[in-house]
Design an enzyme around this catalytic site. Structure first.
Site, PDB file in Angstrom:
ATOM      1  N   TYR A 331      -0.855  -3.390   3.481  1.00  0.00           N
ATOM      2  CA  TYR A 331      -0.580  -4.392   2.458  1.00  0.00           C
ATOM      3  C   TYR A 331      -0.195  -3.706   1.150  1.00  0.00           C
ATOM      4  O   TYR A 331      -0.494  -2.528   0.922  1.00  0.00           O
ATOM      5  CB  TYR A 331      -1.786  -5.318   2.245  1.00  0.00           C
ATOM      6  CG  TYR A 331      -2.972  -4.652   1.586  1.00  0.00           C
ATOM      7  CD1 TYR A 331      -3.116  -4.633   0.204  1.00  0.00           C
ATOM      8  CD2 TYR A 331      -3.977  -4.039   2.349  1.00  0.00           C
ATOM      9  CE1 TYR A 331      -4.204  -4.021  -0.403  1.00  0.00           C
ATOM     10  CE2 TYR A 331      -5.067  -3.430   1.755  1.00  0.00           C
ATOM     11  CZ  TYR A 331      -5.177  -3.418   0.375  1.00  0.00           C
ATOM     12  OH  TYR A 331      -6.260  -2.800  -0.224  1.00  0.00           O
ATOM     13  N   CYS A 332       0.487  -4.468   0.302  1.00  0.00           N
ATOM     14  CA  CYS A 332       0.834  -4.007  -1.040  1.00  0.00           C
ATOM     15  C   CYS A 332       0.918  -5.235  -1.933  1.00  0.00           C
ATOM     16  O   CYS A 332       0.449  -6.312  -1.547  1.00  0.00           O
ATOM     17  CB  CYS A 332       2.133  -3.193  -1.033  1.00  0.00           C
ATOM     18  SG  CYS A 332       3.558  -4.085  -0.373  1.00  0.00           S
ATOM     19  N   THR A 333       1.495  -5.117  -3.110  1.00  0.00           N
ATOM     20  CA  THR A 333       1.495  -6.230  -4.060  1.00  0.00           C
ATOM     21  C   THR A 333       2.298  -7.426  -3.559  1.00  0.00           C
ATOM     22  O   THR A 333       1.819  -8.558  -3.527  1.00  0.00           O
ATOM     23  CB  THR A 333       2.053  -5.783  -5.421  1.00  0.00           C
ATOM     24  OG1 THR A 333       1.346  -4.620  -5.858  1.00  0.00           O
ATOM     25  CG2 THR A 333       1.908  -6.888  -6.455  1.00  0.00           C
ATOM     26  N   GLY A 335       4.978  -6.897  -0.822  1.00  0.00           N
ATOM     27  CA  GLY A 335       5.475  -6.704   0.533  1.00  0.00           C
ATOM     28  C   GLY A 335       6.506  -5.627   0.731  1.00  0.00           C
ATOM     29  O   GLY A 335       6.628  -5.081   1.835  1.00  0.00           O
ATOM     30  N   ILE A 361      -0.425  -9.177  -1.548  1.00  0.00           N
ATOM     31  CA  ILE A 361      -1.637  -9.709  -2.179  1.00  0.00           C
ATOM     32  C   ILE A 361      -1.329 -10.995  -2.934  1.00  0.00           C
ATOM     33  O   ILE A 361      -2.150 -11.913  -2.972  1.00  0.00           O
ATOM     34  CB  ILE A 361      -2.236  -8.654  -3.137  1.00  0.00           C
ATOM     35  CG1 ILE A 361      -2.488  -7.340  -2.407  1.00  0.00           C
ATOM     36  CG2 ILE A 361      -3.524  -9.170  -3.762  1.00  0.00           C
ATOM     37  CD1 ILE A 361      -2.729  -6.159  -3.330  1.00  0.00           C
TER      38      ILE A 361
END
Length: 410
Positions: A331-333, A335, A361
């Site tokens: 996951y990241c901020t 995508g 997120i």
């Protein structure tokens, strides 16, 4: 080529911006009518060999090349605009040039050209924008960004092929600037990455511009929580071409479309509820250290990178000794970093069960709040606008580097 085609080619060569970018029906070419100031008394005394003899017998095709030179500015430019001779054929071009020759005692005629926009230009602008302006220049339906009560935070990306990033930047600026949109948008040969704040009143128009643009087919508009219109998340709208939308440091690009599965927030939330007997996934936070220090999913393994270029070595270390069939969740901020990270995990490291959180997120936070779920993400989600952070839970994970007390700001 006909003489008119050669004339257009000469104009597009000498004035590449904007003519070379415009469709041919977006402008017309006219010749100004012959007037008193077209007489050339100086030419009468011109030395032999520097005058009309060289122009005698020129064909319209030859004249087309010469006609591309525009005259100097004159206070009479506006005079006679209604009497322009439309150059829409070789015959019209020949006649206009002949008249200009007759007006000069030297026999050297200057064909004074004027370019005018047409209805085709209006259609071209509508195509760029994805919407049609009202007759008085107002936005469709009379909506105005100034009537908004909130900024809608929207991000999206697409890894694809854009042969002319600068052209796409121009088209987006033409479409979004009238809407009062602010933010940062980067366009590169490998794709686009955008984070913008949209005035709430014009959100449907913004969505229409994205839907109308074939370059954005299939993109997911990731909408974050609204922000008061009194707060300005970005200072201005920047739309810039770049070599990469996400600098990765790789010598050879991977096949970004081969990057595993994309889980909805609901699927992600369920996946993290590991049942007895199930093989637990490896949960990877592929953001940088300053982001994961203030917030991360419970039990996630942070890569602790300084820049995205450090990701590849960090992945090798984080997944060392892990079975290739182990579920990998990243996951990241928003995508986009997972798109590249997961492509590397699959193509370079050989893992077979790789997934990412769709919309990152930001998307998960909206889902958990809308469904009154206890967020599995702890702390603050670092964001890249003037908000800096979005609180996801009550936990404060980081400490102040100065006093050592609890802090959400790094």
């Amino acid at each position: 080529l006909t003489s008119m085609e050669r004339l257009r080619a000469a104009l597009e060569r000498d004035i590449p911006r904007p003519l070379a970018k415009l469709p041919r029906d977006a402008y017309s070419i006219g010749a100004r009518p012959v007037s008193a100031y077209d007489s050339d008394s100086d030419a009468e005394s011109a030395p032999a060999g520097e005058g009309g003899d060289d122009s005698d017998g020129k064909t319209p095709s030859e004249l087309a090349e010469a006609a591309s030179a525009f005259p100097e500015e004159s206070s009479d430019v506006e005079d006679g605009m209604d009497d322009l001779v439309l150059l829409d054929s070789d015959a019209a071009l020949r006649e206009a040039y002949a008249r200009s020759q007759e007006a000069r005692s030297s026999g050297i005629g200057k064909l004074r050209l004027v370019l005018q926009d047409t209805e085709g230009f209006t259609r071209y602008l509508e195509h760029l924008r994805g919407y049609k302006m009202e007759a008085d220049g107002a936005l469709p339906g009379g909506v105005s960004p100034k009537d908004s009560d909130a900024w809608v935070m929207v991000s999206f990306y697409k890894l694809t092929t854009y042969p002319d990033p600068a052209d796409l930047c121009t088209r987006l600026m033409e479409a979004w600037a009238p809407l009062g949109i602010l933010g940062r948008v980067y366009v590169a040969p490998e794709g686009i990455n955008a984070q913008v704040s949209v005035p709430s009143e014009v959100l449907p128009l913004f969505e229409a511009t994205v839907a109308a643009n074939k370059d954005f087919e299939g993109v997911f508009l990731n909408k974050d929580e609204p922000v008061s219109f009194d707060t300005q998340p970005f200072n201005k709208l920047q739309i810039k071409p770049r070599k990469q939308v996400l600098a990765d440091g790789l010598d050879t690009p991977l096949k970004w479309e081969n990057n595993g599965k994309h889980l909805s927030p609901a699927e992600w939330h369920a996946k993290l509820q590991v049942k007895l007997g199930e093989k637990p996934p490896v949960l990877l936070d592929v953001r940088n250290t300053y982001e994961s220090q203030v917030g991360l999913f419970k039990n996630a393994k942070a890569l602790d990178t300084t820049t995205f270029r450090d990701t590849w070595a960090a992945l090798e270390k984080a997944l060392e000794g892990v079975d290739k069939d182990t579920p990998i969740l990243s996951y990241c901020t928003g995508g986009i970093r997972c798109e590249k990270a997961n492509a590397f995990i699959i193509q370079e490291m050989g893992f077979t069960d790789v997934s990412a959180l769709k919309g990152g997120i930001v998307n998960y936070g909206r889902y958990s709040a809308a469904n009154n779920l206890t967020s599995i993400f702890q702390g603050v989600n670092h964001v890249f606008d003037q908000r800096l952070g979005q609180r996801m839970s009550d936990e404060v994970l980081a400490t102040c580097i100065t006093c050592g007390g609890p802090s959400d700001v790094q």
